[in-house]
Design an enzyme around this catalytic site. Sequence first.
Site, PDB file in Angstrom:
ATOM      1  N   LYS A  79       0.858  -1.197   0.000  1.00 47.96           N
ATOM      2  CA  LYS A  79       0.000   0.000   0.000  1.00 47.96           C
ATOM      3  C   LYS A  79       0.886   1.236   0.000  1.00 47.96           C
ATOM      4  O   LYS A  79       1.887   1.289   0.730  1.00 47.96           O
ATOM      5  CB  LYS A  79      -0.902  -0.025   1.234  1.00 47.96           C
ATOM      6  CG  LYS A  79      -1.944   1.096   1.298  1.00 47.96           C
ATOM      7  CD  LYS A  79      -2.831   0.916   2.545  1.00 47.96           C
ATOM      8  CE  LYS A  79      -3.927   1.962   2.635  1.00 47.96           C
ATOM      9  NZ  LYS A  79      -4.792   1.780   3.826  1.00 47.96           N
ATOM     10  N   SER A 100      -9.827   1.775   2.889  1.00 47.04           N
ATOM     11  CA  SER A 100      -8.955   2.539   2.031  1.00 47.04           C
ATOM     12  C   SER A 100      -7.902   1.705   1.301  1.00 47.04           C
ATOM     13  O   SER A 100      -7.334   2.176   0.309  1.00 47.04           O
ATOM     14  CB  SER A 100      -8.231   3.606   2.860  1.00 47.04           C
ATOM     15  OG  SER A 100      -7.358   2.996   3.807  1.00 47.04           O
ATOM     16  N   SER A 107      -9.967  -0.553   7.132  1.00 43.60           N
ATOM     17  CA  SER A 107      -9.404  -0.471   5.784  1.00 43.60           C
ATOM     18  C   SER A 107      -8.689  -1.702   5.266  1.00 43.60           C
ATOM     19  O   SER A 107      -8.305  -1.731   4.096  1.00 43.60           O
ATOM     20  CB  SER A 107      -8.451   0.711   5.690  1.00 43.60           C
ATOM     21  OG  SER A 107      -9.202   1.876   5.512  1.00 43.60           O
TER      22      SER A 107
HETATM   23  N1  GLN Z   1     -13.140   4.183   6.197  1.00 40.34           N
HETATM   24  C1  GLN Z   1     -12.586   4.614   7.441  1.00 40.34           C
HETATM   25  C2  GLN Z   1     -12.196   6.062   7.337  1.00 40.34           C
HETATM   26  O1  GLN Z   1     -12.468   6.650   6.362  1.00 40.34           O
HETATM   27  C3  GLN Z   1     -11.429   3.757   7.807  1.00 40.34           C
HETATM   28  C4  GLN Z   1     -10.204   4.077   7.063  1.00 40.34           C
HETATM   29  C5  GLN Z   1      -9.031   3.234   7.455  1.00 40.34           C
HETATM   30  O2  GLN Z   1      -9.171   2.223   8.136  1.00 40.34           O
HETATM   31  N2  GLN Z   1      -7.868   3.685   7.054  1.00 40.34           N
HETATM   32  O3  GLN Z   1     -11.638   6.649   8.209  1.00 40.34           O
END
Ligand code: GLN
Length: 491
Positions: free
Chosen positions: A75, A150, A174
């Site tokens: 990532k 994400s 995420s």
């Molecule tokens: N979707 C969640 C957010 O927008 C989690 C994101 C994540 O785990 N990086 O914060």
Amino acid sequence: MPSIRDLHEQLVKKERSAVEITQAALDRIAAVDGKVQSFLCVTADKALEQARAVDAKIAAGENIGILAGIPIGIKDNMCTQGIPTTCASRILENFIPPYESTVTQKLFAAGAVMVGKTNLDEFAMGGSTETSAYKQTANPWDLSRVPGGSSGGSAAAVAAGECVVSLGSDTGGSIRQPASFCGVVGIKPTYGLVSRYGLVAFASSLDQIGPFSRSVEDAAILLNGIAGYDAKDSTSLKVEIPDYTANLQPDLKSYGKSHGKKIRIGIIRETFGEGLDSQVEQAVNKAIEQLKDLGAEIVEISCPRFRYGLPSYYIIAPSEASANLARYDGVKYGVRAEDADNLLSMYNRTRANGFGAEVKRRIMIGTYALSAGYYDAYYLKAQKVRTLIKQDFENAFAQVDVLVSPVAPTTAFKAGEKTTDPLSMYLIDLMTIPVNLAGLPGISVPCGFDDAGMPIGLQLIGNVLQEEKLFQVAYAYEQSTDWHLREPKIG
Ligand code: GLN
């Protein structure tokens, strides 16, 4: 795509070279990534160089580790020395880290081959990979749908067979949510188990790095490779790391035998009911029945404060993000607005041009919640709620070994469906967020498909440092199904 163990065997028996395996992954990327768009950058030269080093070891008769020669995606919020690390943000468009993150350094030392850096929501803020400043990643099962987020690029890359395994980061879901949306395995380890040194910080008290894979065993092998104490991360846990592959058995009866009682799995009542898609509910219920058949005792558990997880997360995470992102000011690194005539306007323009809308929204919420007049009412209160959620888990784990729930209320949605309504996007994380707030490990395993052919994920949650038990349950379940063996037809 073969498993890590299969590839390792092929390498050791000299049936295939690491260069051949790497080239196959690069060819696959060339064939499908125009459609899937998992990668922000493909590091073919570095990959082939790493593969050649593995082949040289084999040729010299040296032993190679299980991760040697395995193509992996990283990532793009993990620093890779000499290779751009953008966080899918314009503000880091030109950032080439002068150092290696601990996870990639460990993987490279083990001989793993990085094929590229994967797409994400900008600074990991989002649930669909649509806030990336560079590209939209598609779900390999249906290109008109999102891969989740994400870590959508890392999940899609594994689902599309572009690499064998990948790394993501999970602040509120995420890893688990995109794993569920793309039909792959994803695990968020206990907070502090994997070093965050070199992971670009989003919300430091929640962020954790973890693996994506096609199978539970591959996830366990990859976690073996990245877990462990690191003096460079002050939140790193000083604990003995077990072999996460040691207890992988095709059923749960052996657990019963060795512990003198059945493994107890608790269904979190509050994660069912209103808002949960009926096909997701059905698939998860069927999986729970299957766990029972495999030898688990199933009980119902209540976590009454779970529903306050989402509102408290959306205070805590933006607050920490607003502090973490203060460093992007155009001075030290990253992009700088060149058209400013004084320092303040340089700061302002750099940040105004460099950050996307979602990141700005989080910074504004965070600075507001932390401001002198509101700190007690918002941030402090959210932290207190966090403690209550932790207590719910403590009560639950006094009664059961593992908890089970859906990963997300729905399967992957259409691209663009939620981009105009941030709240509807935030709601996707309802069931994953409490796990981050409590610092616990959680895994997503494929447990079915809906009528549209989209994958569904089962979430298993363990107590602190109970990854071994999670893998054990996840593996037994996986081996009794064939969901993980299905592959998407791309295009
Ligand atoms: N979707 C969640 C957010 O927008 C989690 C994101 C994540 O785990 N990086 O914060």
